[in-house]
Design an enzyme around this catalytic site. Structure first.
Site, short mmCIF file in Angstrom:
data_model
loop_
_atom_site.label_atom_id
_atom_site.label_comp_id
_atom_site.label_asym_id
_atom_site.label_seq_id
_atom_site.Cartn_x
_atom_site.Cartn_y
_atom_site.Cartn_z
CD1 TRP A 79 0.17 0.34 3.41
CD2 TRP A 79 -0.37 -1.78 2.95
NE1 TRP A 79 0.59 -0.45 4.45
CE2 TRP A 79 0.27 -1.75 4.20
CE3 TRP A 79 -0.80 -3.02 2.43
CZ2 TRP A 79 0.46 -2.90 4.95
CZ3 TRP A 79 -0.60 -4.16 3.19
CH2 TRP A 79 0.02 -4.10 4.43
CD GLU A 114 -3.77 2.85 7.83
OE1 GLU A 114 -3.99 2.36 8.95
OE2 GLU A 114 -2.62 3.10 7.42
CE1 TYR A 141 -3.52 4.53 13.16
CE2 TYR A 141 -5.05 3.10 11.98
CZ TYR A 141 -3.77 3.58 12.19
OH TYR A 141 -2.74 3.12 11.40
CG ASP A 173 -2.05 2.55 16.17
OD1 ASP A 173 -1.20 3.22 16.79
OD2 ASP A 173 -1.75 1.70 15.33
CB CYS A 181 15.62 1.29 24.25
SG CYS A 181 14.03 0.87 24.97
S1 SF4 Z 1 13.43 4.34 23.61
FE1 SF4 Z 1 12.54 2.36 23.91
S2 SF4 Z 1 10.72 2.68 25.13
FE2 SF4 Z 1 11.33 4.65 24.31
S3 SF4 Z 1 10.17 4.91 22.44
FE3 SF4 Z 1 12.12 4.00 21.86
S4 SF4 Z 1 11.80 1.77 21.89
FE4 SF4 Z 1 10.09 2.75 22.97
#
Ligand code: SF4
Length: 355
Positions: free
Chosen positions: A22, A35, A118, A136, A197
């Site tokens: 899409w 969607e 959304y 969402d 992260c």
């Molecule tokens: S740092 Fe980690 S917890 Fe924060 S938005 Fe990014 S992936 Fe999510």
């Protein structure tokens, strides 16, 4: 600072955006279809459905005029079938009120059947470049972590708060790409259990990451306990055809087909008695593996029996004379009659050569 978050997200998107069907040849209709299909459903599941759907119904007018049985067949296995019925009604609204073109504004889109905040935000921003968030569950999770929101994301006031926060961050030049970048981060980096992260493009703005509290968010209300129901399905076979039943037009799995349902777990002897009471003489009976289907609010624990009956049975109540029943061959079950995924295991059994 705000511009930097948006800039980082867009850089990430430009370098890493997923090649999704899409996102190629996008137009408002194709974006809308994607969607709706993606609601509660994984991208990998949606892709083949999306392509089939657009091959069969390439334009809004095709959808508006589509037969309901065809719509259910195209949607078979995706679940939440009211989505596709609502799309058909919305397509009719678009033809009647908008000269066959999707409205461009959030306010216009949200008037259409089946389009909530959304989806209206996603279509308005992606298809028409309108500066509007698309909130969402993924986005709520990301923002609850970015800002360490200490209240449940199920609350209306928290959703409003997140809407306002996203509105501050969103790119004014590329709102659709900004929203899609967040969708990508939500589905592949800021994961519910193990967020990645260390590779997150917006990690430097994330309060939860700074405090090592990623797993504390998002906060949720305690979910209502799902009700458990026991069902038995009798798969009645006569001369290579199977008796199937259409569910009522309203309610759970409305309009889809299933095998004969009984609201309890029946033993083999009870099934035999039932079959005789209906005037059939059974040749063979085989208990199939049990199966479970989880809906959002209930769980079906299912048993099933494959019962072959004599052709010349003296049927007292010929159920196939009702509109909602019919005898169908395996080919017809495969090609014509849409079944819910709750029946998936038993449909496979019927289509199998080894039964
Ligand atoms: S740092 Fe980690 S917890 Fe924060 S938005 Fe990014 S992936 Fe999510």
């Amino acid at each position: 600072m705000i511009e930097i978050l948006s800039k980082k997200l867009l850089e990430y998107y430009d370098e890493n955006k997923r090649d999704l069907p899409w996102r190629m040849n996008p137009n408002p209709y194709r974006i809308w279809v994607s969607e709706i299909m993606l609601q509660q459903t994984r991208v990998s599941t949606v892709i083949p459905y999306y392509e089939n759907f657009l091959d069969a119904l390439p334009r809004v007018e095709d959808l508006a005029r589509a037969d309901e049985e065809l719509l259910h067949k195209l949607w078979e296995g995706l679940g939440y079938y009211s989505r596709v019925r609502n799309m058909k009604r919305a397509a009719q609204q678009i033809l009647e009120d908008h000269q066959g073109r999707l409205p461009e504004s959030y306010e216009g889109l949200i008037q259409l059947q089946g389009i909530g905040p959304y989806t209206a935000g996603a279509i308005a921003s992606i298809a028409f470049n309108k500066v509007v968030p698309a909130i969402d569950g993924n986005l709520l999770r990301i923002y609850s972590r970015l800002h360490c929101i200490e209240e449940s994301i199920d609350l209306g006031r928290v959703k409003k708060e997140v809407f306002a926060l996203v509105l501050e961050d969103i790119s004014k030049d590329r709102p659709g790409d900004f929203n899609q970048a967040l969708m990508d981060v939500g589905s592949s980096i800021c994961l519910p259990k193990n967020p990645k992260c260390h590779i997150c493009p917006i990690g430097e703005f994330c309060q939860a990451f700074k405090e090592n509290r990623q797993r504390d968010f998002p906060l949720r209300k305690i979910k209502a306990v799902q009700k458990k129901e026991n069902w038995t399905f009798i798969i009645l076979e006569k001369r290579g055809k199977f008796l199937i039943k259409k569910r009522p037009p309203q309610g759970l799995l409305a309009g889809l087909w299933e095998f004969l349902p009984f609201f309890s777990h029946l033993k083999e002897e009870e099934v035999k008695i039932l079959i005789k009471e209906k005037g059939y003489t059974f040749k063979t009976i085989k208990e199939l593996d049990s199966s479970q289907h989880v809906f959002s609010h209930k769980i079906w624990n299912m048993k099933a029996y494959l019962v072959e009956v004599e052709d010349q049975s003296l049927v007292m109540e010929d159920m196939s004379s009702y509109d909602s029943f019919c005898w169908a061959s395996p080919e017809e079950i495969k090609e014509i009659y849409p079944f819910s995924s709750a029946m998936g295991k038993y449909v496979k059994e019927v289509l199998s050569d080894n039964r």
